[in-house]
Structure formats: structure tokens, C-alpha cells
Design a protein around this motif. Structure first.
Motif, PDB file in Angstrom:
ATOM      1  N   MET A  43       0.853  -1.189   0.000  1.00  0.00           N
ATOM      2  CA  MET A  43       0.000   0.000   0.000  1.00  0.00           C
ATOM      3  C   MET A  43       0.890   1.240   0.000  1.00  0.00           C
ATOM      4  SD  MET A  43      -2.836  -1.293   2.773  1.00  0.00           S
ATOM      5  CE  MET A  43      -1.591  -1.400   4.070  1.00  0.00           C
ATOM      6  N   SER A  44       0.481   2.250  -0.742  1.00  0.00           N
ATOM      7  CA  SER A  44       1.324   3.429  -0.918  1.00  0.00           C
ATOM      8  C   SER A  44       0.591   4.710  -0.572  1.00  0.00           C
ATOM      9  CB  SER A  44       1.812   3.509  -2.367  1.00  0.00           C
ATOM     10  OG  SER A  44       2.600   4.674  -2.560  1.00  0.00           O
ATOM     11  N   SER A  45       1.335   5.673  -0.038  1.00  0.00           N
ATOM     12  CA  SER A  45       0.835   7.033   0.152  1.00  0.00           C
ATOM     13  C   SER A  45       1.556   7.996  -0.786  1.00  0.00           C
ATOM     14  CB  SER A  45       1.010   7.483   1.601  1.00  0.00           C
ATOM     15  OG  SER A  45       2.387   7.613   1.920  1.00  0.00           O
ATOM     16  N   LEU A  46       2.223   7.438  -1.792  1.00  0.00           N
ATOM     17  CA  LEU A  46       2.902   8.225  -2.823  1.00  0.00           C
ATOM     18  C   LEU A  46       3.933   9.190  -2.238  1.00  0.00           C
ATOM     19  CD1 LEU A  46      -0.116   8.963  -5.199  1.00  0.00           C
ATOM     20  CD2 LEU A  46       1.512   7.067  -5.290  1.00  0.00           C
ATOM     21  N   GLY A  47       4.515   8.810  -1.106  1.00  0.00           N
ATOM     22  CA  GLY A  47       5.609   9.598  -0.560  1.00  0.00           C
ATOM     23  C   GLY A  47       5.296  10.389   0.686  1.00  0.00           C
ATOM     24  N   ILE A  48       4.032  10.428   1.115  1.00  0.00           N
ATOM     25  CA  ILE A  48       3.735  11.140   2.364  1.00  0.00           C
ATOM     26  C   ILE A  48       4.402  10.410   3.531  1.00  0.00           C
ATOM     27  CG2 ILE A  48       1.936  11.923   3.943  1.00  0.00           C
ATOM     28  CD1 ILE A  48       0.078  12.220   1.555  1.00  0.00           C
ATOM     29  N   ILE A  49       4.209   9.086   3.583  1.00  0.00           N
ATOM     30  CA  ILE A  49       4.973   8.219   4.472  1.00  0.00           C
ATOM     31  C   ILE A  49       5.432   7.038   3.612  1.00  0.00           C
ATOM     32  CG2 ILE A  49       3.685   8.903   6.532  1.00  0.00           C
ATOM     33  CD1 ILE A  49       2.248   6.186   6.426  1.00  0.00           C
ATOM     34  N   PRO A  50       6.371   6.243   4.092  1.00  0.00           N
ATOM     35  CA  PRO A  50       6.802   5.088   3.301  1.00  0.00           C
ATOM     36  C   PRO A  50       5.670   4.081   3.069  1.00  0.00           C
ATOM     37  CG  PRO A  50       8.433   5.614   4.976  1.00  0.00           C
ATOM     38  CD  PRO A  50       7.222   6.449   5.288  1.00  0.00           C
ATOM     39  N   ASP A  51       5.819   3.297   2.009  1.00  0.00           N
ATOM     40  CA  ASP A  51       4.850   2.242   1.716  1.00  0.00           C
ATOM     41  C   ASP A  51       4.801   1.236   2.864  1.00  0.00           C
ATOM     42  OD1 ASP A  51       4.648   3.538  -0.684  1.00  0.00           O
ATOM     43  OD2 ASP A  51       5.581   1.949  -1.877  1.00  0.00           O
ATOM     44  N   ALA A  52       3.705   0.496   2.944  1.00  0.00           N
ATOM     45  CA  ALA A  52       3.554  -0.562   3.944  1.00  0.00           C
ATOM     46  C   ALA A  52       2.825  -1.728   3.297  1.00  0.00           C
ATOM     47  CB  ALA A  52       2.779  -0.057   5.159  1.00  0.00           C
ATOM     48  N   THR A  53       2.905  -2.889   3.899  1.00  0.00           N
ATOM     49  CA  THR A  53       2.158  -4.047   3.416  1.00  0.00           C
ATOM     50  C   THR A  53       0.886  -4.217   4.223  1.00  0.00           C
ATOM     51  OG1 THR A  53       3.214  -5.620   4.912  1.00  0.00           O
ATOM     52  CG2 THR A  53       4.311  -5.207   2.779  1.00  0.00           C
ATOM     53  N   VAL A  54      -0.026  -4.995   3.687  1.00  0.00           N
ATOM     54  CA  VAL A  54      -1.229  -5.329   4.441  1.00  0.00           C
ATOM     55  C   VAL A  54      -0.855  -6.002   5.755  1.00  0.00           C
ATOM     56  CG1 VAL A  54      -3.259  -6.837   4.463  1.00  0.00           C
ATOM     57  CG2 VAL A  54      -2.777  -5.418   2.454  1.00  0.00           C
ATOM     58  N   ALA A  55       0.155  -6.865   5.727  1.00  0.00           N
ATOM     59  CA  ALA A  55       0.594  -7.540   6.950  1.00  0.00           C
ATOM     60  C   ALA A  55       0.986  -6.535   8.026  1.00  0.00           C
ATOM     61  CB  ALA A  55       1.770  -8.471   6.646  1.00  0.00           C
ATOM     62  N   ASP A  56       1.594  -5.419   7.628  1.00  0.00           N
ATOM     63  CA  ASP A  56       2.019  -4.412   8.590  1.00  0.00           C
ATOM     64  C   ASP A  56       0.859  -3.878   9.415  1.00  0.00           C
ATOM     65  OD1 ASP A  56       4.768  -4.409   7.963  1.00  0.00           O
ATOM     66  OD2 ASP A  56       4.495  -2.960   6.346  1.00  0.00           O
ATOM     67  N   VAL A  57      -0.314  -3.697   8.786  1.00  0.00           N
ATOM     68  CA  VAL A  57      -1.422  -3.022   9.470  1.00  0.00           C
ATOM     69  C   VAL A  57      -2.441  -3.975  10.073  1.00  0.00           C
ATOM     70  CG1 VAL A  57      -1.172  -1.048   7.916  1.00  0.00           C
ATOM     71  CG2 VAL A  57      -2.911  -2.775   7.419  1.00  0.00           C
ATOM     72  N   MET A  58      -2.232  -5.276   9.947  1.00  0.00           N
ATOM     73  CA  MET A  58      -3.229  -6.216  10.444  1.00  0.00           C
ATOM     74  C   MET A  58      -3.432  -6.119  11.956  1.00  0.00           C
ATOM     75  SD  MET A  58      -4.613  -7.742   7.897  1.00  0.00           S
ATOM     76  CE  MET A  58      -5.435  -9.156   8.650  1.00  0.00           C
ATOM     77  N   ASP A  59      -2.343  -5.976  12.702  1.00  0.00           N
ATOM     78  CA  ASP A  59      -2.426  -5.866  14.159  1.00  0.00           C
ATOM     79  C   ASP A  59      -2.225  -4.404  14.542  1.00  0.00           C
ATOM     80  OD1 ASP A  59      -2.265  -5.989  16.890  1.00  0.00           O
ATOM     81  OD2 ASP A  59      -0.743  -7.573  16.957  1.00  0.00           O
ATOM     82  N   PRO A  60      -3.274  -3.714  15.023  1.00  0.00           N
ATOM     83  CA  PRO A  60      -3.117  -2.303  15.386  1.00  0.00           C
ATOM     84  C   PRO A  60      -2.092  -2.062  16.492  1.00  0.00           C
ATOM     85  CG  PRO A  60      -5.433  -2.866  15.174  1.00  0.00           C
ATOM     86  CD  PRO A  60      -4.675  -4.167  15.142  1.00  0.00           C
ATOM     87  N   ALA A  61      -1.818  -3.089  17.277  1.00  0.00           N
ATOM     88  CA  ALA A  61      -0.820  -2.965  18.340  1.00  0.00           C
ATOM     89  C   ALA A  61       0.347  -3.898  18.062  1.00  0.00           C
ATOM     90  CB  ALA A  61      -1.443  -3.260  19.703  1.00  0.00           C
ATOM     91  N   GLY A  62       0.772  -3.928  16.806  1.00  0.00           N
ATOM     92  CA  GLY A  62       1.849  -4.819  16.396  1.00  0.00           C
ATOM     93  C   GLY A  62       3.178  -4.113  16.300  1.00  0.00           C
ATOM     94  N   GLN A  63       3.952  -4.441  15.264  1.00  0.00           N
ATOM     95  CA  GLN A  63       5.278  -3.852  15.093  1.00  0.00           C
ATOM     96  C   GLN A  63       5.260  -2.554  14.279  1.00  0.00           C
ATOM     97  OE1 GLN A  63       7.015  -8.200  14.309  1.00  0.00           O
ATOM     98  NE2 GLN A  63       8.581  -6.630  14.084  1.00  0.00           N
ATOM     99  N   TYR A  64       4.141  -2.298  13.581  1.00  0.00           N
ATOM    100  CA  TYR A  64       4.058  -1.121  12.715  1.00  0.00           C
ATOM    101  C   TYR A  64       3.159  -0.049  13.328  1.00  0.00           C
ATOM    102  CZ  TYR A  64       3.027   1.638   8.482  1.00  0.00           C
ATOM    103  OH  TYR A  64       2.865   2.645   7.577  1.00  0.00           O
ATOM    104  N   LEU A  65       1.939  -0.416  13.657  1.00  0.00           N
ATOM    105  CA  LEU A  65       1.003   0.489  14.307  1.00  0.00           C
ATOM    106  C   LEU A  65       1.096   0.311  15.821  1.00  0.00           C
ATOM    107  CD1 LEU A  65      -2.044  -0.138  11.932  1.00  0.00           C
ATOM    108  CD2 LEU A  65      -0.397   1.756  11.829  1.00  0.00           C
TER     109      LEU A  65
END
Length: 343
Positions: free
Chosen positions: A316-338
Motif C-alpha cells: 500500500m502506498s501514500s505516494l511519498g507522504i509516508i513510506p509504503d507498507a504491506t497489508v501484513a504491517d497493518v493487520m495488528d493495530p498494536a503490532g510492530q508497525y502500528l
């Protein structure tokens, strides 16, 4: 040896550029707690609104999104450019969770230090217009009026957004048209029904066609435009509510649902948006089509996926506002990314 060190540093820099600067080695230890607007202190509400006004006025930074004049325009353009990939697809929920995270970054740019709020719409169902969300001093102002349905009071009166309607880029006011009887579509019974499915393949559609769509219908943000409705800052509270529904569904069975993904990764042209009939070509009569300039910066909808199904590897991309992320990154809101939970 010095040359090798330089090469290693370059490789590390390249890897960092494609990963979120917020990615941790372990799960977050102290997640922020997102609360409903009803339960925020007045000072926190004012700080949040001030940051939103700041984003709306700040000049664009990327010079990449067609028609964007302000930082807010860049944010809305992001939704516009991705519109045919993030609606009526399996990445609807993960992308909008990522979109909220992009918004958090922009809020921080403007000095906001609190948790991202949401709106518990079940508490105001059938009577949206009486909600504290629409207070003109500690809220978003009320319903619009006149030909353009421009908001008549509150912090976003006389504010201009340059993205939309549809796939156009024209200056227009922040507008909405609240309909109380349609807001019953976000009541507790509707949420319970939306969260009843046992699989993600069913749940994302149930949430999408249920309270998500009901809230949009009741608010008619930016003339009810599915492509650029984030032009109204209220969109972020509504999609905080949508994200909380997904979070609540995940927490019913976290060992399974924090890794469960599926659904198409781009719209079927014959179907288009689930809430409209006639497919993409007929919908183009309402919104037009992405311009060549938009298509030039539109990511491949299959990025990270081996086929036409949304996977955890989807990028998933924000076209440069923040770096791209994968769906796996956002699956857990209290994980390693969010790093947040809901109250």
C-alpha cells in the motif's frame, strides 16, 4: 574496507526507504488509546481541530498529486488516485487503516500529540444532527446549506479543497448534508449484523455495505462523492468508526483474524463499486475517469500479490507522504508497525 562500509550503508539506506520508519522489532509496548469524540476533553478536541485546519492551509510538499495546492489536497488526492483499488475490494479495510495512519503523520506535522479519535456513531444513530461531533466550537460544524451544501459554521467554514468532485480538480468548499433518518443505519443492531460473519471474505463486505455505507449516506460528505469524500475532515472520524468495527471483529478471534485476508485487489470493471449498479463505465458518468496525470502516479493494484486476490504481502502506498507498507504491517493495530487500541 572503507568502500565496503559505504556500500553497506547505502544498502541499509535503500532498505529503510522502502519500510516504515515506525516499524519496530517487537510489538508496541504502550499503545495509544483511540476514544470516541464524545469522550475527548474539550482541550484535546480543540488541539485536533487546530491541527486539521493547519493541514488544510499548509502548502503541498510533494508536487506529485495532480491539482494539489495544499497538504490536505495531497491527502485527499491520495484517496482519489487509489479510488478504484480501495473500494469494493479486499484491501478496503487495510488500506483505510493505513490511510488513517497517514493522517496521523500529517496531524503530527501540525503539532497534534494525542491519539487519533473516532466517532462512535451508534451513540448518535437516528439523531446525527444532535451529536457533539457537530458542535461549532468543539466539533466540526453542522450540516451544509445552499447549492453547494457548504458548512455554515464551525472550523471548516470558508475552507477550500481543490481535489474533486470525482476525478476532477476544482476548488470547492467543505460540504456535507446530514440526514437523521439515514443515520439509523449506523445503530448497534447494524454494527452487530456487520460483525456477525465468520470469515474475512464475508466480513469486509458486511462492514462495507453496512454501517460504513450507511454513515456515508447519512453525511453526504463532499456531495456524497465516493472518490473524494475525505475532503471533509469529518471523513476521518467516520473511518475511525469503520476501523474500530474491523478491530472489534478481529478481537473476537485474534489468533485467526489478525492474519486473515482476501477479496479482490482491484475492482472488477463489470461490477465497479458494490453500492452502485452498472460497472465502472456507467459510474464514469457520475465521476469521470482518472486523468492521464493521475494514472501516471497510480500504483499497480497487484503490487505484492501473485494474482488478483489481496494478500498479506500486498503493498500500500501514500505516494511519498509516508513510506509504503504491506497489508501484513497493518493487520495488528498494536503490532510492530502500528501502536494503538480502541476504547
Amino acid at each position: 574496507m572503507a568502500k565496503l562500509t559505504v556500500l553497506l550503508l547505502a544498502a541499509i539506506a535503500a532498505s529503510i526507504s522502502t519500510a516504515s520508519p515506525l516499524k519496530r522489532q517487537t510489538k508496541c509496548a504502550s499503545p495509544t488509546v483511540r476514544v470516541s469524540w464524545h469522550d475527548m476533553a474539550a482541550a484535546d478536541k480543540k488541539a485536533y481541530i487546530a491541527a486539521e485546519q493547519c493541514i488544510l492551509k499548509a502548502p503541498a510538499k510533494l508536487n506529485k498529486m495532480p491539482g494539489a495546492v495544499t497538504r490536505w489536497d495531497e491527502f485527499v488526492s491520495l484517496h482519489q488516485i487509489h479510488a478504484l483499488q480501495i473500494h469494493s475490494t479486499g484491501q478496503f479495510l487495510p488500506y483505510h487503516r493505513y490511510f488513517l495512519h497517514v493522517h496521523e503523520f500529517l496531524l503530527a506535522e501540525c503539532g497534534y500529540k494525542g491519539a487519533h479519535p473516532y466517532w462512535d456513531e451508534t451513540r448518535d444513530a437516528s439523531k446525527f444532527t444532535a451529536s457533539p461531533v457537530f458542535d461549532p466550537t468543539t466539533g466540526f460544524g453542522g450540516t451544509g446549506s445552499g447549492t453547494g451544501a457548504c458548512v455554515q459554521n464551525g472550523p471548516f467554514k470558508n475552507m477550500t479543497v481543490n481535489i474533486g468532485p470525482g476525478f476532477t480538480t476544482k476548488p470547492r468548499c467543505v460540504n456535507r448534508q446530514i440526514t437523521d433518518f439515514l443515520s439509523s443505519l449506523t445503530n448497534k443492531a447494524a454494527v452487530t449484523k456487520a460483525l456477525a460473519p465468520k470469515t474475512y471474505e464475508e466480513a469486509w463486505i458486511s462492514i462495507y455495505n453496512g454501517p460504513h455505507l450507511g454513515g456515508h449516506m447519512a453525511l453526504s460528505m463532499m456531495n456524497g462523492d465516493s472518490i473524494t469524500s475525505p475532503g471533509d475532515p469529518l471523513f476521518m472520524l467516520h473511518h475511525g468508526f469503520v476501523d474500530k468495527m474491523w478491530y472489534d471483529w478481529q478481537m473476537q478471534s485474534p489468533e485467526k483474524r489478525l492474519t486473515e485476508m482476501g477479496g479482490p485487489n482491484a475492482q472488477d470493471p463489470a461490477i465497479g463499486f458494490l453500492e452502485f449498479s452498472g460497472g465502472v463505465e456507467q459510474e464514469a458518468a457520475m465521476w469521470g475517469k482518472p486523468t492521464a496525470a493521475m494514472l501516471a502516479v497510480t500504483p499497480n493494484p497487484h503490487n505484492g500479490d501473485p494474482g488478483n486476490v489481496t494478500t498479506l504481502s500486498h503493498i500500500m502506498s501514500s505516494l511519498g507522504i509516508i513510506p509504503d507498507a504491506t497489508v501484513a504491517d497493518v493487520m495488528d493495530p498494536a503490532g510492530q508497525y502500528l501502536c494503538y487500541t480502541y476504547k
